[in-house]
Write a protein that holds these residues in place. Structure first.
Motif, PDB file in Angstrom:
ATOM      1  N   SER A 100      17.225 126.388  -1.528  1.00  0.00           N
ATOM      2  CA  SER A 100      16.364 126.973  -0.498  1.00  0.00           C
ATOM      3  C   SER A 100      17.217 127.709   0.528  1.00  0.00           C
ATOM      4  CB  SER A 100      15.546 125.879   0.190  1.00  0.00           C
ATOM      5  OG  SER A 100      16.391 124.954   0.853  1.00  0.00           O
ATOM      6  N   LYS A 101      16.566 128.568   1.294  1.00  0.00           N
ATOM      7  CA  LYS A 101      17.263 129.294   2.348  1.00  0.00           C
ATOM      8  C   LYS A 101      16.791 128.770   3.696  1.00  0.00           C
ATOM      9  CE  LYS A 101      18.286 133.546  -0.167  1.00  0.00           C
ATOM     10  NZ  LYS A 101      18.202 135.015  -0.199  1.00  0.00           N
ATOM     11  N   SER A 102      17.583 127.868   4.245  1.00  0.00           N
ATOM     12  CA  SER A 102      17.275 127.301   5.558  1.00  0.00           C
ATOM     13  C   SER A 102      18.546 126.697   6.123  1.00  0.00           C
ATOM     14  CB  SER A 102      16.185 126.227   5.443  1.00  0.00           C
ATOM     15  OG  SER A 102      16.694 125.059   4.823  1.00  0.00           O
ATOM     16  N   SER A 103      18.502 126.268   7.372  1.00  0.00           N
ATOM     17  CA  SER A 103      19.672 125.648   7.991  1.00  0.00           C
ATOM     18  C   SER A 103      19.931 124.256   7.421  1.00  0.00           C
ATOM     19  CB  SER A 103      19.488 125.562   9.513  1.00  0.00           C
ATOM     20  OG  SER A 103      18.318 124.808   9.825  1.00  0.00           O
ATOM     21  N   ARG A 104      18.900 123.639   6.811  1.00  0.00           N
ATOM     22  CA  ARG A 104      19.049 122.342   6.157  1.00  0.00           C
ATOM     23  C   ARG A 104      18.456 122.454   4.756  1.00  0.00           C
ATOM     24  NH1 ARG A 104      18.182 117.170   9.920  1.00  0.00           N
ATOM     25  NH2 ARG A 104      19.526 116.402   8.231  1.00  0.00           N
ATOM     26  N   PRO A 105      19.195 123.039   3.836  1.00  0.00           N
ATOM     27  CA  PRO A 105      18.625 123.402   2.532  1.00  0.00           C
ATOM     28  C   PRO A 105      18.444 122.227   1.578  1.00  0.00           C
ATOM     29  CG  PRO A 105      20.947 123.928   2.587  1.00  0.00           C
ATOM     30  CD  PRO A 105      20.591 123.478   3.975  1.00  0.00           C
ATOM     31  N   TYR A 128      17.418 118.143   2.229  1.00  0.00           N
ATOM     32  CA  TYR A 128      17.319 118.515   3.647  1.00  0.00           C
ATOM     33  C   TYR A 128      18.702 118.608   4.278  1.00  0.00           C
ATOM     34  CZ  TYR A 128      14.870 119.081   8.093  1.00  0.00           C
ATOM     35  OH  TYR A 128      14.373 119.589   9.278  1.00  0.00           O
ATOM     36  N   GLN A 183      10.425 122.770   0.797  1.00  0.00           N
ATOM     37  CA  GLN A 183      11.079 124.076   0.832  1.00  0.00           C
ATOM     38  C   GLN A 183      11.039 124.755  -0.538  1.00  0.00           C
ATOM     39  OE1 GLN A 183      14.722 124.321   3.344  1.00  0.00           O
ATOM     40  NE2 GLN A 183      14.790 122.086   3.159  1.00  0.00           N
ATOM     41  N   PHE A 220       8.000 132.366   1.061  1.00  0.00           N
ATOM     42  CA  PHE A 220       8.956 131.472   1.711  1.00  0.00           C
ATOM     43  C   PHE A 220       8.301 130.173   2.193  1.00  0.00           C
ATOM     44  CE2 PHE A 220      11.512 130.082   5.392  1.00  0.00           C
ATOM     45  CZ  PHE A 220      12.738 129.948   4.776  1.00  0.00           C
ATOM     46  N   MET A 221       7.111 130.285   2.761  1.00  0.00           N
ATOM     47  CA  MET A 221       6.406 129.108   3.297  1.00  0.00           C
ATOM     48  C   MET A 221       5.222 128.712   2.420  1.00  0.00           C
ATOM     49  SD  MET A 221       8.079 128.250   6.007  1.00  0.00           S
ATOM     50  CE  MET A 221       6.916 127.175   6.871  1.00  0.00           C
TER      51      MET A 221
END
Length: 279
Positions: A100-105, A128, A183, A220-221
């Motif tokens: 996933s593309k997030s700060s906590r993937p 996460y 995610q 994405f969401m």
């Protein structure tokens, strides 16, 4: 007369539609690389015959990687891989993963590890943003001699890592632990330098074949739309392993499991909570 004249136009349109569809999906079951993936870093990937295989290169300057254009919320994701030939000092890592593309993937990962005389297969999960959840296996084949299948089954109830249709790692949804169902993730592949490699053997080339993608394409969401039980990978029969798969799974772990972080009491004196969720 006008209606007769319209037939060639209709026929031409039908042919164009068929040709366009053929560009996206090959009759052999492989997908068209350039319509589904793009190079994200390092050397530009070499695509052979569009649908047959893709080569990623590691040399003195860089490795390389690719990513899917689409983002997914569930599915069955299969990649056929032929790892670079090994040498005595090979430290090449060939990877296939969902991330996933997030700060906590969240991330699910296969890593074929060059390890001197023998290649190892490392599987890892980030949940996460928390990683170091490795389970490592001795392979029962030489991954450099031929293509082998590495597949993730990801649905709202379980995650399964398969090698040539043998399940080797299972993570079940548990109400008391985090499960990757929040995610959306992209498909990735890469080849890179893990530790030490023999520069005289460069370049190293990892070869990939991408099978038909059975995944829920979303936004994405938009992971909620990918829980539909009508999708074959979400059906009840895929909420757990079949009896035959259970037999293969038990044998694979008994014979080929080399390391499991859940059993590493030196690193984890207290067993990590999520270890209860492994099947």
């Amino acid at each position: 007369m006008e209606m007769r004249g319209s037939y060639p136009k209709i026929l031409l349109l039908m042919v164009m539609v068929v040709v366009a569809a053929a560009r996206d999906k090959d009759p052999s079951g492989f997908v068209t690389w350039n319509n589904n993936y793009y190079t994200t870093w390092g050397h530009q990937a070499l695509v052979l015959n569009e649908t047959s295989e893709l080569h990623l290169t590691l040399d003195h300057n860089s490795g390389s990687g690719f990513e899917s254009y689409s983002i997914y919320g569930s599915g069955s994701f299969n990649m056929r891989i032929k790892a670079p030939p090994q040498t005595k000092s090979t430290g090449v890592i060939t990877s296939f993963y969902l991330r996933s593309k997030s700060s906590r993937p969240d991330e699910l990962c296969f890593q074929i590890l060059g390890n001197g005389r023998q290649y190892m297969l490392n599987t890892n999960m980030f949940m996460y943003g928390e990683g170091d959840k490795a389970q490592r296996f001795r392979l029962w084949f030489d991954p450099t001699k031929d293509y082998h299948s590495y597949r993730f089954l990801w649905n709202p109830h379980q995650l399964v890592f398969y090698v040539d249709d043998t399940p080797i790692r299972v993570y079940k949804k548990n109400p008391n632990t985090y499960y990757p169902a929040v995610q959306t993730m992209f498909m990735h592949g890469s080849v890179q330098n893990g530790s030490k490699i023999d520069p005289k053997q460069m370049p190293y080339t990892a070869k990939f074949q991408a099978s038909k993608i059975d995944g829920c394409v979303t936004t994405f969401m938009g992971i909620d739309k990918c829980t539909d039980p009508k999708l074959w990978w979400n059906r009840k029969e895929n909420w757990q392993l079949s009896s035959k798969e259970r037999e293969l799974y038990t044998n694979a772990r008994k014979v080929y499991l080399d390391y499991d972080y859940c059993s590493d009491k030196k690193r984890y004196p207290k067993v990590p909570q999520e270890c209860r969720s492994y099947g």
